[in-house]
Design a protein around this motif. Structure first.
Motif, PDB file in Angstrom:
ATOM      1  N   TYR A  20      49.245  57.089  33.431  1.00  0.00           N
ATOM      2  CA  TYR A  20      50.120  55.921  33.453  1.00  0.00           C
ATOM      3  C   TYR A  20      49.755  54.965  32.333  1.00  0.00           C
ATOM      4  CZ  TYR A  20      46.246  53.281  35.519  1.00  0.00           C
ATOM      5  OH  TYR A  20      45.032  52.679  35.728  1.00  0.00           O
ATOM      6  N   LEU A  21      50.726  54.141  31.959  1.00  0.00           N
ATOM      7  CA  LEU A  21      50.530  53.055  31.007  1.00  0.00           C
ATOM      8  C   LEU A  21      51.140  51.792  31.600  1.00  0.00           C
ATOM      9  CD1 LEU A  21      51.267  54.408  27.404  1.00  0.00           C
ATOM     10  CD2 LEU A  21      49.167  53.320  28.208  1.00  0.00           C
ATOM     11  N   VAL A  22      50.463  50.666  31.393  1.00  0.00           N
ATOM     12  CA  VAL A  22      50.940  49.387  31.896  1.00  0.00           C
ATOM     13  C   VAL A  22      51.665  48.645  30.777  1.00  0.00           C
ATOM     14  CG1 VAL A  22      50.251  47.160  32.863  1.00  0.00           C
ATOM     15  CG2 VAL A  22      49.068  49.253  33.583  1.00  0.00           C
ATOM     16  N   LEU A  76      55.351  54.605  33.329  1.00  0.00           N
ATOM     17  CA  LEU A  76      55.243  53.255  32.790  1.00  0.00           C
ATOM     18  C   LEU A  76      55.401  52.277  33.940  1.00  0.00           C
ATOM     19  CD1 LEU A  76      57.540  53.644  29.644  1.00  0.00           C
ATOM     20  CD2 LEU A  76      55.072  54.075  29.824  1.00  0.00           C
ATOM     21  N   THR A  77      54.425  51.382  34.097  1.00  0.00           N
ATOM     22  CA  THR A  77      54.454  50.438  35.214  1.00  0.00           C
ATOM     23  C   THR A  77      54.330  49.009  34.702  1.00  0.00           C
ATOM     24  OG1 THR A  77      52.058  50.349  35.595  1.00  0.00           O
ATOM     25  CG2 THR A  77      53.268  52.170  36.610  1.00  0.00           C
ATOM     26  N   ALA A  78      54.756  48.057  35.540  1.00  0.00           N
ATOM     27  CA  ALA A  78      54.615  46.639  35.202  1.00  0.00           C
ATOM     28  C   ALA A  78      53.181  46.194  35.446  1.00  0.00           C
ATOM     29  CB  ALA A  78      55.577  45.809  36.038  1.00  0.00           C
ATOM     30  N   ARG A  79      52.743  45.219  34.697  1.00  0.00           N
ATOM     31  CA  ARG A  79      51.374  44.719  34.832  1.00  0.00           C
ATOM     32  C   ARG A  79      51.131  44.195  36.256  1.00  0.00           C
ATOM     33  NH1 ARG A  79      47.607  43.545  31.283  1.00  0.00           N
ATOM     34  NH2 ARG A  79      49.062  43.725  29.528  1.00  0.00           N
ATOM     35  N   GLY A  80      50.037  44.618  36.854  1.00  0.00           N
ATOM     36  CA  GLY A  80      49.641  44.122  38.156  1.00  0.00           C
ATOM     37  C   GLY A  80      50.196  44.915  39.329  1.00  0.00           C
ATOM     38  N   ASP A  81      51.156  45.801  39.096  1.00  0.00           N
ATOM     39  CA  ASP A  81      51.732  46.586  40.194  1.00  0.00           C
ATOM     40  C   ASP A  81      50.896  47.829  40.445  1.00  0.00           C
ATOM     41  OD1 ASP A  81      53.712  44.739  40.485  1.00  0.00           O
ATOM     42  OD2 ASP A  81      55.271  45.928  39.509  1.00  0.00           O
ATOM     43  N   TRP A  82      49.698  47.626  41.035  1.00  0.00           N
ATOM     44  CA  TRP A  82      48.814  48.764  41.252  1.00  0.00           C
ATOM     45  C   TRP A  82      49.403  49.745  42.260  1.00  0.00           C
ATOM     46  CZ3 TRP A  82      47.139  49.731  46.156  1.00  0.00           C
ATOM     47  CH2 TRP A  82      47.179  48.672  47.078  1.00  0.00           C
ATOM     48  N   GLN A  83      50.250  49.242  43.160  1.00  0.00           N
ATOM     49  CA  GLN A  83      50.875  50.151  44.133  1.00  0.00           C
ATOM     50  C   GLN A  83      51.749  51.183  43.421  1.00  0.00           C
ATOM     51  OE1 GLN A  83      51.077  46.811  44.257  1.00  0.00           O
ATOM     52  NE2 GLN A  83      50.650  46.032  46.327  1.00  0.00           N
ATOM     53  N   ASP A  84      52.455  50.739  42.366  1.00  0.00           N
ATOM     54  CA  ASP A  84      53.296  51.666  41.612  1.00  0.00           C
ATOM     55  C   ASP A  84      52.459  52.766  40.975  1.00  0.00           C
ATOM     56  OD1 ASP A  84      55.594  50.359  42.264  1.00  0.00           O
ATOM     57  OD2 ASP A  84      55.797  49.305  40.358  1.00  0.00           O
TER      58      ASP A  84
END
Length: 230
Positions: A98-100, A78-86
């Motif tokens: 992954y899910l944003v 699970l990643t935060a919106r816009g954190d493509w590096q994650d």
């Protein structure tokens, strides 16, 4: 299926655990990366949902630790919106999808169901073995196109056996993957579920889909020529 949810946001974690429990999964949870790493190393899971931004150890560190120890169950990050590096770092560490945030629970369900099927070697949501079919997307079972009514525990038991068709599954493995840690693990309880499944799926004892392997456990099998794997 037994799942692990690692999320430090208490409200989101409770929402995920409740939704997964309501969908018939056995779920265990952790609120930080250190606890999550330990649980994944010590107990068998079928899939983990891991937040990237965890306290103590990041989600990436947790996944790297598992993969280093040859822990290979599927992982959704699970990643935060816009954190493509994650996203990139998580996938390179060994995550499978992954899910944003924010996301819809229905999308999470669809993705984890797909990963569970693929991990077991099935590409389609419908598992077909001769006259017996299991629709993992709708969590329905059919015998000769007629719906079979199963309890939640009966369905979980059958799904796990069908996903591992042809393999001998011990009673301890079944209980570890299907039930919560506080579940009554008396082997007699599991035997009741197996007996009821046999009665519902094979009332005239002509199919015999679940075999008992004495001293070892159970194996889902059908006569040669009756099997049509999805």
């Amino acid at each position: 299926m037994k799942l692990l949810v690692i999320e430090d946001d208490m409200d989101l974690r409770r929402q995920l655990v409740t939704a997964l429990n309501d969908s018939g999964y056995a779920v265990e949870e952790a609120e930080d990366g250190e606890e999550g790493l330990y649980l994944g190393n010590e107990f068998p899971y079928d899939l983990a949902v891991v937040d990237i931004g965890l306290p103590k150890l990041s989600g990436v560190e947790v996944i790297r630790g598992w993969r280093k120890n040859d822990i290979n169950f599927p992982v959704i990050i699970l990643t935060a919106r816009g954190d493509w590096q994650d996203k990139v770092e998580g996938l390179e560490a060994g995550a499978d999808d992954y899910l944003v945030k924010p996301f819809h629970i229905e999308e999470l369900m669809a993705r984890l169901n797909a990963l569970l099927r693929r991990a077991a070697g099935h590409a389609k949501p419908m598992l077909e073995f001769g006259p017996l079919k299991l629709d993992s997307s709708g969590r329905n079972v059919y015998l000769n196109e007629t719906s079979v009514k199963l309890t939640s525990y009966e369905y979980r038991t059958l799904e796990y056996l069908m996903l591992n068709a042809g393999k001998v599954i011990s009673k301890s493995e079944l209980t570890e993957h299907l039930y919560h840690q506080d579940f009554d693990r008396d082997s007699n309880v599991l035997e009741v579920f197996i007996r009821r499944l046999r009665q519902k799926l094979d009332p005239d004892q002509s199919l015999q889909p679940i075999a008992t392997v004495r001293g070892l456990g159970y194996r889902f099998e059908l006569p040669a020529g009756a099997v049509n794997n999805a």
